[in-house]
Every structure is written in structure tokens, then in C-alpha cells.
Design a protein around this motif. Structure first.
Motif, PDB file in Angstrom:
ATOM      1  N   GLU A  45       0.981  -0.845  -0.023  1.00 27.39           N
ATOM      2  CA  GLU A  45       0.051   0.054   0.018  1.00 27.39           C
ATOM      3  C   GLU A  45       0.631   1.331  -0.137  1.00 27.39           C
ATOM      4  OE1 GLU A  45      -2.083  -0.804   3.420  1.00 27.39           O
ATOM      5  OE2 GLU A  45      -3.555  -1.884   2.686  1.00 27.39           O
ATOM      6  N   ALA A  46       1.958   1.791   0.581  1.00 27.71           N
ATOM      7  CA  ALA A  46       3.321   2.391   0.213  1.00 27.71           C
ATOM      8  C   ALA A  46       3.678   2.521  -0.852  1.00 27.71           C
ATOM      9  CB  ALA A  46       4.113   2.209   1.811  1.00 27.71           C
ATOM     10  N   VAL A  47       3.606   1.476  -1.533  1.00 28.36           N
ATOM     11  CA  VAL A  47       4.556   1.857  -2.602  1.00 28.36           C
ATOM     12  C   VAL A  47       3.307   2.485  -3.851  1.00 28.36           C
ATOM     13  CG1 VAL A  47       5.694   0.579  -4.749  1.00 28.36           C
ATOM     14  CG2 VAL A  47       6.340  -0.220  -2.242  1.00 28.36           C
ATOM     15  N   MET A  48       2.028   1.580  -3.485  1.00 28.18           N
ATOM     16  CA  MET A  48       1.368   1.718  -4.550  1.00 28.18           C
ATOM     17  C   MET A  48       0.534   3.936  -4.105  1.00 28.18           C
ATOM     18  SD  MET A  48      -2.131   0.429  -5.196  1.00 28.18           S
ATOM     19  CE  MET A  48      -2.886   0.839  -2.951  1.00 28.18           C
ATOM     20  N   ASP A  49       1.191   3.853  -3.244  1.00 25.16           N
ATOM     21  CA  ASP A  49       0.747   5.143  -2.556  1.00 25.16           C
ATOM     22  C   ASP A  49       1.854   6.763  -2.654  1.00 25.16           C
ATOM     23  OD1 ASP A  49      -1.733   4.736  -0.964  1.00 25.16           O
ATOM     24  OD2 ASP A  49      -1.323   4.573   0.495  1.00 25.16           O
ATOM     25  N   CYS A  50       3.341   6.395  -3.073  1.00 25.98           N
ATOM     26  CA  CYS A  50       3.988   7.050  -2.576  1.00 25.98           C
ATOM     27  C   CYS A  50       4.819   6.754  -4.275  1.00 25.98           C
ATOM     28  CB  CYS A  50       5.093   6.476  -1.355  1.00 25.98           C
ATOM     29  SG  CYS A  50       4.149   6.773  -0.016  1.00 25.98           S
ATOM     30  N   GLY A  51       4.646   5.828  -4.281  1.00 21.68           N
ATOM     31  CA  GLY A  51       4.702   5.476  -5.517  1.00 21.68           C
ATOM     32  C   GLY A  51       6.278   4.334  -5.654  1.00 21.68           C
ATOM     33  N   PHE A  52       7.275   3.986  -6.781  1.00 19.52           N
ATOM     34  CA  PHE A  52       7.683   2.887  -6.951  1.00 19.52           C
ATOM     35  C   PHE A  52       9.161   4.236  -7.008  1.00 19.52           C
ATOM     36  CE2 PHE A  52      11.191   0.918  -9.827  1.00 19.52           C
ATOM     37  CZ  PHE A  52      11.714  -0.795  -8.514  1.00 19.52           C
TER      38      PHE A  52
ATOM     39  N   TRP B   8      11.390   5.402  -1.333  1.00 19.51           N
ATOM     40  CA  TRP B   8      12.125   4.286  -0.425  1.00 19.51           C
ATOM     41  C   TRP B   8      11.748   5.686   0.748  1.00 19.51           C
ATOM     42  CZ3 TRP B   8      10.551   0.220  -2.180  1.00 19.51           C
ATOM     43  CH2 TRP B   8      10.658   0.102  -3.375  1.00 19.51           C
ATOM     44  N   GLN B   9      12.482   6.185   0.848  1.00 17.66           N
ATOM     45  CA  GLN B   9      12.261   6.960   2.315  1.00 17.66           C
ATOM     46  C   GLN B   9      10.575   7.876   2.758  1.00 17.66           C
ATOM     47  OE1 GLN B   9      15.187   8.262   3.838  1.00 17.66           O
ATOM     48  NE2 GLN B   9      13.608   9.277   5.386  1.00 17.66           N
ATOM     49  N   ASP B  10      10.410   7.703   1.561  1.00 19.02           N
ATOM     50  CA  ASP B  10       8.027   8.047   1.858  1.00 19.02           C
ATOM     51  C   ASP B  10       8.230   6.515   2.598  1.00 19.02           C
ATOM     52  OD1 ASP B  10       8.734  10.853   1.435  1.00 19.02           O
ATOM     53  OD2 ASP B  10       8.850  10.800  -0.214  1.00 19.02           O
ATOM     54  N   VAL B  11       8.264   5.841   1.628  1.00 21.24           N
ATOM     55  CA  VAL B  11       7.926   4.754   1.494  1.00 21.24           C
ATOM     56  C   VAL B  11       8.024   4.187   3.455  1.00 21.24           C
ATOM     57  CG1 VAL B  11       7.584   1.677   1.234  1.00 21.24           C
ATOM     58  CG2 VAL B  11       7.459   3.944  -0.551  1.00 21.24           C
TER      59      VAL B  11
END
Length: 444
Positions: A85-92, A95-98
Motif C-alpha cells: 500500500e505504501a508503494v502504491m501511495d508513494c510511488g516506486f 523509499w524514504q516516503d515508503v
């Protein structure tokens, strides 16, 4: 992954506890004997032995939790879902935001785990390949363009966008579906064990109605795709290749295109176009026969002499045309300039004749470029609309009204035309005289 689909971080995506109606948090209890609707209980209601209808406290049960490893030790199922869900929200790649959204793992741990288990894992690679093949199979249900076509990409809310019914070429779909709010009737429907037989049957009927509306939506998309109605301008350009009579037939028969396939519909129109061409050729040959012509060489000479004779006849009618414009000196001068250009072999251009300083300034001719209905006018009608400063759509409407009235009464007077068309009397007089001269209507 089907097993993981039932475990989520958000308690609002699960049914509430059947005992206290509170939102469930892991771990919680699921009855293994009650169904098919899952009977879920929180730990508090389970420990006090809550019973309801068919559910008994001695039923077998399952403990629902996501606190177990799935792909590798140190990563629970709940953390796996949180990472996706974090990758889908923040984008591939972010990684810092994930990691900030995960809160339990570092940036390096998130990147390494995702690349190892979801990108470079052969199991998921084969799964993605199967998804791509499935997308390729379902692509036929979309409304794509051929690779050789250049799909139009109009601006939002432009005229072409409205003509294309909000079609988005990049997504091969429409911005708004047919019956766009059909899903609203289902948003509050929930099948529970407490429903009576009548209420359950009513809910089933609503779902069946929704399915029929979806079938109608797909049927309309199929008609649009099969008949190539997305690119409206291109469709109109192909339609203009037919003569005027066949275009009228095409317009009248377009509503029946949904009954037959595109090939059958095109064959039907082409057959009528061929019939029209054959009839026109037969009329031309009959005209040659009446004129006593027996060879095509003589027919070429006949056509050339006929054109010269028509030009001479138009020149002999110059006096009648001048008499109609004799009271309007400016229009008379404009007509004489046009005739002089025709005699000199130059295509006439409608120009306004400048008046004296003391006279009233004349309005320039109307530019018909891009106006709707211009393609339906012949050269003489275009010239009339330019001089009278009348848009083609209004002229066609007035012309049709006068034609209908003339057919109904067997003729038409100028006073009747002025009563029928509520515009400037001078413009009405010019339109009336033009239609009389071209033979569209007859004087009463």
C-alpha cells in the motif's frame, strides 16, 4: 495472495463484530461452522460466549491474524500489505516516503525486501506475465484505434471532445459511461443472514437489473467500436464522398446500423450508391439517345457544346438580373464586377464596392470558413450567404421552410415568404428571388 487479501490495516474494510458491533482489530475470531456470510467476533465477545441464532459458543473457530511471516522471516503478513500500500501511495522508488509510512522498517529494508520478493522473484515474475497475457486477451473489449490511425486528442470540454462523447484515447474508454450512475442503486445493498425471503429476493432483483444495465452499456460500446464512430470527423469525411442523395440516405439509415453489423450496413449503403450512379448514367445515355448521339466521341462534343450553350444562356439573362438589383446601386455595381470577372475567365470573388464619403459604409461579405452547414451549399448559395451575411445553418432552415410552403400551396408570393421568415425584409427578398431564379420554388 488470496489469503492475504482478507488481512488489512484498516478495520473499516471488515464487517463489524456481531456481538457488540464494534470495529474488529486483530486478532479476532471467525466461526468455522456459520456461513456463507462470515460470523466474526471480537475477543471480548468470544470470551464471554456470545451466541446468536444459529451460532453457538461451542462451534469450531479460527483466529484471524496477520502476525505471521509469508515471504521471509522478519516480515509479517500485515507488514507485507503495508509495504504494497505504501508503494502504491508513494510511488516506486520513493523509499524514504515508503519507510516513513511503514514506520516499522527502514528505507534500505523496504527497498531490499521489495526488490527481492516482488521484482526479482521468479514466482511473481510469472504472475505478472500471466497478468500481461490476460490484459492482452481483454484488450479486445476496449475501443482501440488501429496502429495506422492517429487518434484525436482534443482538449477537455472542447467541441471535438463533446462530439466524441468524452472519449479518452490514452485509456481507450469514455470519461462518462452510459447510465453513469447505475452503481448508485447498489451502494447501500448488503446481504446478511437476518434478511427475510422477500427482502433477499428484492436485493437479487436489483442486482439482476444492474447486470442488464451493464449489458446495455457494453452493447453501446460494441456498436461504437464496430462501426468506427469514435473518430467523428473522419467518419464524416468518409460520408462526404457520396453524392447528396446518398448522404441523405446514409443519415436516415444510420439509426438502423445497430440492427446489422458494420459490414452489412456498409454493403447496404454502397449498393444504394451504386444504384444512384447507375441511374444517373442511364439518364445521361437516354439524353444522348434523345439528342441522336450514337458514339462517345460525339457525346464529348455534345457535353462541351452544352456547357457553352449554358454559359451563353446565363449571359442572355443578365438584363433580368440587373433589373432585380437596379434599385440597389451598390449591389448592381457588385454584380457587374462579378460578370466582368466571369467574361475575363477569372473566378468571381465577392467583394464589397466602396461607397462615397457621404454614403453609408457597406458591410464586408461574411466569411463562411468553418461555419456549420457550409459543405451542404453549392457555389451560388455560398455567394448568396456571403452577400446577404447569413449563416449557412439559418439559410438552410429558411430554404426548407419556403420549399415546404411552396409545395403545400403550389406556389409562393413574396408577402407569404416575409410572413414566414421573420428577418430583414431586404434579406427575405434576396432569398426569395434567389430561390425563384434557381427553380427551387415557383411564384403563386
Amino acid at each position: 495472495m488470496d489469503r492475504l487479501a482478507s488481512f488489512g490495516n484498516d478495520p473499516y474494510d471488515k464487517p463489524p463484530c456481531r456481538g457488540c458491533s464494534s470495529y474488529l482489530t486483530e486478532p479476532y475470531i471467525k466461526c468455522a461452522e456459520c456461513g456463507p456470510t462470515p460470523f466474526l467476533l471480537c475477543l471480548q465477545c468470544f470470551t464471554r460466549g456470545f451466541e446468536y441464532k444459529k451460532h453457538q459458543s461451542d462451534h469450531r473457530y479460527e483466529i484471524m491474524t496477520s502476525d505471521f511471516p509469508v515471504l521471509e522471516p522478519g516480515w509479517t503478513a500485515q507488514e507485507e500489505m503495508s509495504l504494497l500500500e505504501a508503494v502504491m501511495d508513494c510511488g516506486f522508488g520513493n523509499w524514504q516516503d515508503v519507510a516513513y509510512q511503514m514506520r516499522t522498517k527502514s528505507k534500505e529494508e523496504c527497498e531490499g525486501h521489495y526488490m527481492k520478493n516482488f521484482i526479482n522473484n521468479p514466482l511473481f515474475s510469472s504472475t505478472l506475465l500471466g497478468l500481461r497475457q490476460m490484459e492482452a486477451r481483454t484488450a479486445d473489449t476496449a475501443i482501440p484505434f488501429k496502429p495506422t490511425d492517429d487518434p484525436p486528442r482534443p482538449a477537455f470540454d472542447s467541441l471535438l471532445s463533446r462530439d466524441m462523447a468524452g472519449y479518452m484515447p490514452a485509456r481507450a474508454d469514455f470519461m462518462e459511461e452510459f447510465d453513469n450512475y447505475a452503481e448508485w442503486d447498489l451502494k447501500d445493498i448488503d446481504f446478511v443472514d437476518d434478511d427475510s425471503d422477500i427482502l433477499h429476493a428484492l436485493k437479487i432483483a436489483v442486482v439482476d437489473i444492474y447486470h442488464s444495465r451493464l449489458k446495455e452499456r457494453q452493447r453501446r460500446k460494441k456498436i461504437i467500436r464496430d462501426h468506427g464512430l469514435i473518430h467523428l470527423r473522419k467518419f464524416q469525411m468518409l460520408e462526404r464522398r457520396y453524392p447528396k442523395q446518398v448522404q441523405d440516405l446514409y443519415e436516415a439509415m444510420r439509426r438502423f446500423a445497430r440492427v446489422v453489423g458494420p459490414i452489412e450496413h456498409d454493403k447496404f449503403i454502397e449498393s444504394h450508391a451504386l444504384e444512384f450512379e447507375l441511374r444517373r448514367e442511364i439518364q445521361r445515355l437516354q439524353e444522348y439517345r434523345r439528342a441522336g448521339i450514337q458514339s462517345f466521341c460525339s457525346a464529348k462534343v455534345y457535353e462541351r457544346v452544352k456547357r457553352v450553350r449554358e454559359d451563353e444562356r446565363r449571359k442572355r439573362s443578365m438584363l433580368c438580373d440587373v433589373l432585380q438589383l437596379i434599385q440597389d446601386g451598390r449591389a448592381c455595381q457588385q454584380w457587374l464586377h462579378k460578370q466582368a470577372a466571369i467574361d475575363a475567365g477569372i473566378s468571381p470573388v465577392v467583394t464589397s464596392i466602396p461607397t462615397s464619403a457621404s454614403g453609408r459604409r457597406s458591410a464586408p461579405p461574411l466569411n463562411l470558413t468553418g461555419l456549420p452547414g457550409t459543405d451542404k451549399l453549392n457555389d451560388r448559395e455560398k455567394e448568396l450567404c456571403q452577400v446577404v451575411r447569413l449563416v449557412p445553418g439559418a439559410y438552410l432552415e429558411y430554404k426548407q421552410a419556403l420549399l415546404n410552403e411552396s409545395r403545400r400551396q403550389g406556389g409562393l408570393r413574396l408577402a407569404q415568404a416575409r410572413a414566414l421568415i421573420k428577418i430583414d425584409v431586404n434579406k427575405t427578398r434576396k432569398i426569395y428571388d434567389f430561390l425563384i431564379k434557381e427553380g427551387y420554388i415557383n411564384k403563386a
